[in-house]
Design an enzyme around this catalytic site. Structure first.
Site, PDB file in Angstrom:
ATOM      1  N   ASN A  33      15.131  70.946  79.381  1.00  0.00           N
ATOM      2  CA  ASN A  33      16.088  69.842  79.341  1.00  0.00           C
ATOM      3  C   ASN A  33      16.023  68.935  80.565  1.00  0.00           C
ATOM      4  OD1 ASN A  33      17.144  72.585  79.978  1.00  0.00           O
ATOM      5  ND2 ASN A  33      18.797  71.435  80.927  1.00  0.00           N
TER       6      ASN A  33
ATOM      7  N   THR B 234      35.989  79.398  59.595  1.00  0.00           N
ATOM      8  CA  THR B 234      35.915  78.246  58.683  1.00  0.00           C
ATOM      9  C   THR B 234      34.917  77.220  59.211  1.00  0.00           C
ATOM     10  OG1 THR B 234      38.192  78.645  58.045  1.00  0.00           O
ATOM     11  CG2 THR B 234      37.308  76.459  57.566  1.00  0.00           C
TER      12      THR B 234
ATOM     13  N   CYS C 157      27.669  72.275  89.684  1.00  0.00           N
ATOM     14  CA  CYS C 157      28.766  72.545  90.605  1.00  0.00           C
ATOM     15  C   CYS C 157      29.109  74.029  90.514  1.00  0.00           C
ATOM     16  CB  CYS C 157      29.954  71.699  90.195  1.00  0.00           C
ATOM     17  SG  CYS C 157      30.844  71.104  91.595  1.00  0.00           S
TER      18      CYS C 157
ATOM     19  N   GLY D 120      24.395  74.618  70.396  1.00  0.00           N
ATOM     20  CA  GLY D 120      23.272  75.341  70.972  1.00  0.00           C
ATOM     21  C   GLY D 120      23.710  76.536  71.800  1.00  0.00           C
TER      22      GLY D 120
ATOM     23  N   SER E 154      20.496  72.105  68.012  1.00  0.00           N
ATOM     24  CA  SER E 154      21.835  71.532  68.202  1.00  0.00           C
ATOM     25  C   SER E 154      21.851  70.098  67.678  1.00  0.00           C
ATOM     26  CB  SER E 154      22.169  71.558  69.695  1.00  0.00           C
ATOM     27  OG  SER E 154      23.412  70.955  69.929  1.00  0.00           O
ATOM     28  N   ALA E 155      22.990  69.708  67.083  1.00  0.00           N
ATOM     29  CA  ALA E 155      23.070  68.393  66.425  1.00  0.00           C
ATOM     30  C   ALA E 155      23.177  67.219  67.388  1.00  0.00           C
ATOM     31  CB  ALA E 155      24.274  68.366  65.479  1.00  0.00           C
ATOM     32  N   HIS E 156      23.896  67.424  68.517  1.00  0.00           N
ATOM     33  CA  HIS E 156      24.215  66.239  69.324  1.00  0.00           C
ATOM     34  C   HIS E 156      23.065  65.737  70.188  1.00  0.00           C
ATOM     35  CE1 HIS E 156      25.291  67.868  73.481  1.00  0.00           C
ATOM     36  NE2 HIS E 156      25.189  68.985  72.794  1.00  0.00           N
TER      37      HIS E 156
ATOM     38  N   GLN F 167      16.039  70.869  72.939  1.00  0.00           N
ATOM     39  CA  GLN F 167      15.500  69.596  73.446  1.00  0.00           C
ATOM     40  C   GLN F 167      14.180  69.189  72.797  1.00  0.00           C
ATOM     41  OE1 GLN F 167      17.091  67.478  75.272  1.00  0.00           O
ATOM     42  NE2 GLN F 167      18.708  68.670  76.264  1.00  0.00           N
TER      43      GLN F 167
HETATM   44  N1  PLP Z   1      19.870  74.555  75.469  1.00  0.00           N
HETATM   45  C1  PLP Z   1      19.377  73.444  76.016  1.00  0.00           C
HETATM   46  C2  PLP Z   1      17.940  73.395  76.414  1.00  0.00           C
HETATM   47  C3  PLP Z   1      20.199  72.338  76.222  1.00  0.00           C
HETATM   48  O1  PLP Z   1      19.707  71.234  76.779  1.00  0.00           O
HETATM   49  C4  PLP Z   1      21.555  72.421  75.829  1.00  0.00           C
HETATM   50  C5  PLP Z   1      22.478  71.304  76.069  1.00  0.00           C
HETATM   51  O2  PLP Z   1      22.289  70.504  76.955  1.00  0.00           O
HETATM   52  C6  PLP Z   1      22.022  73.618  75.249  1.00  0.00           C
HETATM   53  C7  PLP Z   1      21.145  74.656  75.081  1.00  0.00           C
HETATM   54  C8  PLP Z   1      23.432  73.763  74.802  1.00  0.00           C
HETATM   55  O3  PLP Z   1      23.633  73.121  73.564  1.00  0.00           O
HETATM   56  P1  PLP Z   1      25.098  72.659  73.130  1.00  0.00           P
HETATM   57  O4  PLP Z   1      25.481  71.533  74.023  1.00  0.00           O
HETATM   58  O5  PLP Z   1      24.936  72.254  71.692  1.00  0.00           O
HETATM   59  O6  PLP Z   1      25.988  73.845  73.279  1.00  0.00           O
END
Ligand code: PLP
Length: 411
Positions: free
Chosen positions: A167, A253, A341, A85, A215-217, A195
């Protein structure tokens, strides 16, 4: 419980814990791991190679693109794979602003004050590099102030970038309305849907989205894979220069295993979205009611109705969120604070501060986020432990304050 015990036991390993931090990252779905496995062993080819091994990798990348495109009801060719992301957000903002500045007189970017750092930080970098950036405020409920947005978008605005679901609070922004405001002045609209993707339906065409980050995770896929949707015909400047992968926009790649996993994760999210969202909502409501019943002085942050079903952001009056997080961690209950932080000190969440919370209440906030594998048992465990931890910490804090006040004046 949404899924079978065998799949859940992979994560639990016998000890009692409650993973309530799905917005940070999600466990890898075993079905996704299965999809990835061949590309981590025998099928190691480079997707740009012409031989059979290369073609197996290419097929996996293109299958993933099709699966994600099917879910979003777009053409596969409208997706550019990235490392996640963060990279997709950077590409959307910098790529659009730099392209627009070289082809039009539009050098203005509009973002909201509650964006993820993956949007705020490239915005600040663009600002340092001479672009104009406006930061739109939000209401106390965490919704973007549409009147303020209207007042800053002009004929010089190149891009409006406002996230879909936040998020930290889970609050869903009215992106259809936001896209209309951007388009009325000829500006493009990007949304960070990291999100919301997989949690709520997104109709790209109807909403008027020009660029979108996923984003995949966050959907039980692997870390290190994401994508940027770019509306057909729209040109942006590449951030990297190298080979011809991903239409020269994102050379390098391809991470074949992660992309294959991303595709499978999107397919599973498409299949499970409705059932998962309803199941998660039930557990989230149980958690919220249980906390409200057993703990006084708690405040929910963000509109309860207009949010993705998996997120609760709660301030525990009189407590420090970081201390609470560490004490929950000791009991294997995993949550987040929105704190960051910065330069060695812990800053309260910029999102909660932007919503008007006092420094104290923002520092007292904890985010609980649930997902596909959250079980009733985890919620019961969290509800059994959290009230006594909160009570103990509040008591300790009151005693500490009392001691401080009773110290002799020479101290
Ligand atoms: N945007 C939002 C709203 C997110 O919550 C996050 C990750 O927490 C990101 C972007 C970043 O994505 P990635 O962890 O895949 O770089």
């Amino acid at each position: 419980m949404l899924f079978s015990d065998t799949r859940i036991s992979i994560r639990f390993g016998g000890k009692m814990e409650a993973y309530l931090d799905y917005n940070a990252t999600t466990p890898l779905d075993p079905l996704v791991a299965e999809e990835m496995r061949p590309f981590l062993s025998g099928e190691f080819g480079n997707a740009s190679s012409f031989h059979k091994k290369g073609q197996a990798a290419r097929n996996a990348v293109e299958l993933a693109r099709e699966r994600i495109a099917d879910f979003l009801e777009i053409e596969p060719g409208d997706l550019i794979f990235t490392s996640g992301g963060t990279e997709a957000d950077n590409l959307a903002l910098k790529g659009t602003l730099e392209r627009q500045a070289s082809t039009t007189n539009r050098r203005h970017l509009v973002v909201s004050t509650i964006e993820h750092q993956a949007v705020l930080h490239p915005a600040q970098t663009l600002e340092k590099n001479g672009f104009k950036v406006s930061y739109v405020p939000v209401t106390g409920d965490g919704l973007v102030d549409l009147d303020a947005l209207k007042s800053v978008v002009t004929d010089e605005t190149a891009l409006v970038s406002i996230m879909h679901a936040n998020n930290e609070t889970g609050v869903i922004q009215p992106i259809e309305e936001i896209a209309r405001i951007a388009h009325a002045k000829g500006a493009l609209f990007h949304t960070d849907a990291v999100q919301s993707f997989g949690k709520i339906p997104i109709n790209i065409e109807k909403t008027g989205i020009d660029l979108m980050t996923i984003s995949a995770h966050k959907i039980c896929g692997p870390k290190g894979a994401g994508a940027l949707y770019i509306r057909k015909g729209l040109k942006i400047k590449a951030a990297l220069h190298g080979g011809h992968q991903e239409k020269n926009i994102r050379p390098g790649t391809e991470n074949v295993a992660a992309i294959a996993g991303f595709g499978r994760a999107a397919e599973l999210a498409a299949k499970n979205q409705k059932e998962e969202s309803a199941g998660v909502l039930r557990l989230r409501d149980k958690l919220f009611s249980g906390l409200k019943e057993s703990i006084s002085g708690i405040q929910l942050n963000g509109d309860l109705g207009k949010r993705v079903t998996n997120t609760l952001n709660i301030s525990f009056e009189g407590l420090d969120g970081e201390t609470l997080l560490m004490n929950l961690d000791l009991k294997n209950i995993y949550v987040s604070t929105g704190s960051a932080c910065t330069a060695g000190s812990v800053e309260p969440s910029h999102v909660l501060i932007a919503m008007g919370l006092s420094d104290k209440l923002a520092r007292a906030a904890i985010r609980f986020s649930l997902g596909r594998f959250t079980t009733e048992r985890e919620i019961d465990y969290a509800l059994a432990e959290i009230p006594s931890i909160v009570e103990r910490l509040r008591k300790a804090s009151t005693e500490k304050n009392a001691d401080r006040h009773s110290l002799p004046s020479s101290f």
